[in-house]
Motif scaffolding. Structure first.
Motif, PDB file in Angstrom:
ATOM      1  N   THR A   1       0.513  -1.181   0.293  1.00 32.27           N
ATOM      2  CA  THR A   1      -0.133  -0.061   0.030  1.00 32.27           C
ATOM      3  C   THR A   1       0.307   1.051   0.334  1.00 32.27           C
ATOM      4  O   THR A   1       0.790   2.058  -0.310  1.00 32.27           O
ATOM      5  CB  THR A   1      -0.628   0.115   1.745  1.00 32.27           C
ATOM      6  OG1 THR A   1      -2.195  -0.904   1.128  1.00 32.27           O
ATOM      7  CG2 THR A   1      -1.972   0.918   1.240  1.00 32.27           C
ATOM      8  N   LEU A   2       1.629   0.903   0.501  1.00 31.27           N
ATOM      9  CA  LEU A   2       2.612   2.622   0.840  1.00 31.27           C
ATOM     10  C   LEU A   2       3.642   2.694  -0.472  1.00 31.27           C
ATOM     11  O   LEU A   2       3.635   3.767  -0.680  1.00 31.27           O
ATOM     12  CB  LEU A   2       4.246   2.139   1.446  1.00 31.27           C
ATOM     13  CG  LEU A   2       4.806   3.372   1.996  1.00 31.27           C
ATOM     14  CD1 LEU A   2       4.366   4.720   2.648  1.00 31.27           C
ATOM     15  CD2 LEU A   2       6.310   2.731   3.166  1.00 31.27           C
ATOM     16  N   LEU A   3       3.420   1.487  -1.153  1.00 31.39           N
ATOM     17  CA  LEU A   3       4.500   1.724  -2.250  1.00 31.39           C
ATOM     18  C   LEU A   3       4.091   2.539  -3.132  1.00 31.39           C
ATOM     19  O   LEU A   3       3.831   3.178  -4.345  1.00 31.39           O
ATOM     20  CB  LEU A   3       5.180   0.571  -2.897  1.00 31.39           C
ATOM     21  CG  LEU A   3       6.086  -0.350  -1.714  1.00 31.39           C
ATOM     22  CD1 LEU A   3       6.890  -1.350  -2.066  1.00 31.39           C
ATOM     23  CD2 LEU A   3       7.268   0.794  -1.801  1.00 31.39           C
ATOM     24  N   GLY A   4       2.615   1.966  -3.442  1.00 31.67           N
ATOM     25  CA  GLY A   4       1.688   2.192  -3.952  1.00 31.67           C
ATOM     26  C   GLY A   4       1.293   4.008  -4.225  1.00 31.67           C
ATOM     27  O   GLY A   4       0.977   4.865  -5.339  1.00 31.67           O
TER      28      GLY A   4
ATOM     29  N   GLU B   1      -4.327   4.401   6.790  1.00 30.50           N
ATOM     30  CA  GLU B   1      -3.458   3.706   7.176  1.00 30.50           C
ATOM     31  C   GLU B   1      -2.440   4.563   6.488  1.00 30.50           C
ATOM     32  O   GLU B   1      -1.662   6.099   7.487  1.00 30.50           O
ATOM     33  CB  GLU B   1      -3.380   3.032   8.235  1.00 30.50           C
ATOM     34  CG  GLU B   1      -2.343   3.195   8.916  1.00 30.50           C
ATOM     35  CD  GLU B   1      -2.652   2.040  10.595  1.00 30.50           C
ATOM     36  OE1 GLU B   1      -1.916   2.043  11.222  1.00 30.50           O
ATOM     37  OE2 GLU B   1      -2.994   1.083   9.739  1.00 30.50           O
ATOM     38  N   ILE B   2      -1.837   4.455   5.485  1.00 30.72           N
ATOM     39  CA  ILE B   2      -0.895   4.865   4.957  1.00 30.72           C
ATOM     40  C   ILE B   2      -1.196   6.481   4.610  1.00 30.72           C
ATOM     41  O   ILE B   2      -0.836   7.482   4.575  1.00 30.72           O
ATOM     42  CB  ILE B   2      -0.450   3.817   3.819  1.00 30.72           C
ATOM     43  CG1 ILE B   2       0.386   2.799   4.590  1.00 30.72           C
ATOM     44  CG2 ILE B   2       0.942   4.596   2.960  1.00 30.72           C
ATOM     45  CD1 ILE B   2       1.782   3.323   5.071  1.00 30.72           C
ATOM     46  N   ALA B   3      -2.164   7.018   3.892  1.00 35.07           N
ATOM     47  CA  ALA B   3      -2.392   7.827   3.394  1.00 35.07           C
ATOM     48  C   ALA B   3      -2.639   9.213   4.777  1.00 35.07           C
ATOM     49  O   ALA B   3      -2.151  10.270   4.309  1.00 35.07           O
ATOM     50  CB  ALA B   3      -4.007   7.875   2.585  1.00 35.07           C
ATOM     51  N   ARG B   4      -3.214   8.813   5.702  1.00 33.17           N
ATOM     52  CA  ARG B   4      -3.230   9.639   7.441  1.00 33.17           C
ATOM     53  C   ARG B   4      -1.432  10.043   7.191  1.00 33.17           C
ATOM     54  O   ARG B   4      -1.518  11.042   7.644  1.00 33.17           O
ATOM     55  CB  ARG B   4      -4.157   8.917   8.029  1.00 33.17           C
ATOM     56  CG  ARG B   4      -5.797   9.348   7.382  1.00 33.17           C
ATOM     57  CD  ARG B   4      -6.527   9.081   9.060  1.00 33.17           C
ATOM     58  NE  ARG B   4      -7.994   8.963   7.949  1.00 33.17           N
ATOM     59  CZ  ARG B   4      -8.428   9.399   9.159  1.00 33.17           C
ATOM     60  NH1 ARG B   4      -8.764   9.702  10.820  1.00 33.17           N
ATOM     61  NH2 ARG B   4     -10.296   9.350   8.943  1.00 33.17           N
ATOM     62  N   ALA B   5      -0.752   8.596   7.815  1.00 35.11           N
ATOM     63  CA  ALA B   5      -0.105   8.887   7.896  1.00 35.11           C
ATOM     64  C   ALA B   5       1.065   9.867   7.080  1.00 35.11           C
ATOM     65  O   ALA B   5       2.031  10.782   7.296  1.00 35.11           O
ATOM     66  CB  ALA B   5       1.267   7.551   8.240  1.00 35.11           C
ATOM     67  N   LEU B   6       0.773  10.218   5.991  1.00 29.10           N
ATOM     68  CA  LEU B   6       1.714  10.583   4.837  1.00 29.10           C
ATOM     69  C   LEU B   6       1.262  12.370   4.592  1.00 29.10           C
ATOM     70  O   LEU B   6       2.544  13.159   4.455  1.00 29.10           O
ATOM     71  CB  LEU B   6       1.456  10.201   3.134  1.00 29.10           C
ATOM     72  CG  LEU B   6       2.375   9.101   2.720  1.00 29.10           C
ATOM     73  CD1 LEU B   6       2.185   8.457   1.361  1.00 29.10           C
ATOM     74  CD2 LEU B   6       3.496   8.918   2.866  1.00 29.10           C
ATOM     75  N   ASP B   7      -0.226  12.211   4.528  1.00 26.23           N
ATOM     76  CA  ASP B   7       0.036  13.549   5.065  1.00 26.23           C
ATOM     77  C   ASP B   7       0.032  14.390   6.202  1.00 26.23           C
ATOM     78  O   ASP B   7       0.602  15.267   6.297  1.00 26.23           O
ATOM     79  CB  ASP B   7      -2.356  13.903   4.635  1.00 26.23           C
ATOM     80  CG  ASP B   7      -2.958  12.857   3.860  1.00 26.23           C
ATOM     81  OD1 ASP B   7      -2.396  13.364   2.927  1.00 26.23           O
ATOM     82  OD2 ASP B   7      -4.045  12.615   3.208  1.00 26.23           O
ATOM     83  N   ALA B   8      -0.324  13.435   7.349  1.00 26.62           N
ATOM     84  CA  ALA B   8       0.568  14.326   8.430  1.00 26.62           C
ATOM     85  C   ALA B   8       1.683  14.432   8.716  1.00 26.62           C
ATOM     86  O   ALA B   8       2.499  15.552   8.992  1.00 26.62           O
ATOM     87  CB  ALA B   8       0.266  12.661   9.999  1.00 26.62           C
TER      88      ALA B   8
END
Length: 349
Positions: free
Chosen positions: A82-85, A306-313
């Motif tokens: 998910t992170l890589l995508g 989770e990944i999307a929110r982490a990157l936004d944060a």
């Protein structure tokens, strides 16, 4: 009504766009009276700087490092993919994301990897937390170097890390406990709790939450001592298999961590009625087990969100802005509400 732009600020202050830009970015070389006029215009117009646009115009790149556990853990494989995508999808926003593998539950090794980071090497780091003085010290070191650290899945070093992105694990445990009580309503039962290790906060918190609900006198459930399997399928197969063979009255199993391929294999070979089984994380294996009726419920922390929110944060932290909300509300999956289950049922009929 459109938002005011820097051109509007410059026009209101009676200065050139380049002068307003220099004041906004603190580059100096502007007369004090012009600085005051620009600041007054910003306040009067309610101008809010578009950090994202400013970064793009300066061709700034965000450098984010993720440190994720490796091993036979379906969830972290999904999280990594998910992170890589997501990183590929944000490449046009100049996100430069690296993912480094670290051994699961090895806080000392994770601390050593974090200690390799040098000042200016990245804008933010993300780790899956574990309890360790060495890891706490490593995160505090990065904070002193102005490299914020975000924890995922399991929290740690609350005084040093910048924020936690993930589910409330105690609530997740209570949710599992409630599902188990519903499954046993009107009858007593014996429930076995299986976790990876007490050395990580998310497993401890899920265990505590489950005990709060299932251990209540009115629940009528006998909670067996939990077993630790280090999230290893072979260890799960050995210890859970021994428990099921030695106690035929076990009516429920709550698997708090991973290693669940072995659990699924075991319940599929039981000679009699299987225990009511609750797992965490929707992986290809747990989805197939739900579809086949080998387990009953999966509590999923939605890795894509989770990944999307982490990157936004992480971008907000890198920009010195307040990060958005980071708590994930998990999804409870049963056989009937799996993604695409409705379409499959229509085709079958």
């Amino acid at each position: 009504m459109r938002s005011p732009t820097l051109h509007d600020v410059a026009r209101t202050a009676g200065v050139s766009y380049s002068t307003a830009d220099r004041v906004l970015n603190g580059r100096g070389g502007v007369a004090e009276k012009s600085v005051l006029r620009v600041q007054h215009a910003i306040h009067e117009l309610g101008y809010i700087r578009d950090i994202h646009a400013a970064n793009l115009s300066r061709r700034r790149s965000y450098r984010f490092h993720f440190f994720l556990p490796r091993g036979e853990h379906g969830f972290f494989s999904v999280l990594r993919e998910t992170l890589l995508g997501e990183a590929a999808g944000r490449a046009t926003d100049r996100f430069l994301v690296t993912c480094r593998d670290v051994p699961a539950f090895d806080a000392e090794r994770l601390a050593a990897e974090l200690n390799r980071l040098e000042p200016g090497e990245c804008d933010c780091a993300a780790v899956v937390g574990a309890d360790s003085p060495a890891l706490t010290a490593a995160i505090a070191r990065l904070a002193a170097l102005r490299i914020p650290v975000v924890t995922l899945v399991s929290d740690t070093a609350s005084d040093a890390r910048s924020l936690y992105v993930g589910i409330d694990n105690r609530v997740a445990g209570r949710t599992a406990g409630r599902l188990m009580r519903m499954a046993h309503r009107g009858r007593t039962g014996r429930v076995l709790l299986v976790l990876g290790t007490m050395g990580v906060r998310d497993h401890r918190e899920r265990l505590e939450g489950a005990r709060e609900v299932m251990g209540a006198p009115e629940a009528g459930l006998d909670l067996l001592p939990p077993i630790e399997v280090q999230d290893q399928p072979d260890t799960m197969r050995e210890r859970l298999g021994e428990a099921l063979r030695s106690d035929g009255a076990i009516s429920g199993v709550y698997s708090i961590g991973a290693g669940n391929r072995a659990l699924i294999d075991l319940v599929g070979t039981l000679p009699g009625p299987r225990p009511f089984a609750i797992l965490h994380e929707l992986t290809p294996y747990s989805r197939a087990a739900l579809e086949k009726g080998l387990i009953d419920a999966v509590i999923d922390q939605k890795p894509a969100e989770e990944i999307a929110r982490a990157l936004d944060a992480m971008r907000a932290l890198a920009d010195g802005q307040a990060p958005p909300a980071t708590e994930i509300v998990p999804t409870i999956y049963l056989k009937d509400n799996l993604p695409g289950a409705g379409r499959a049922a229509e085709k079958a009929s």
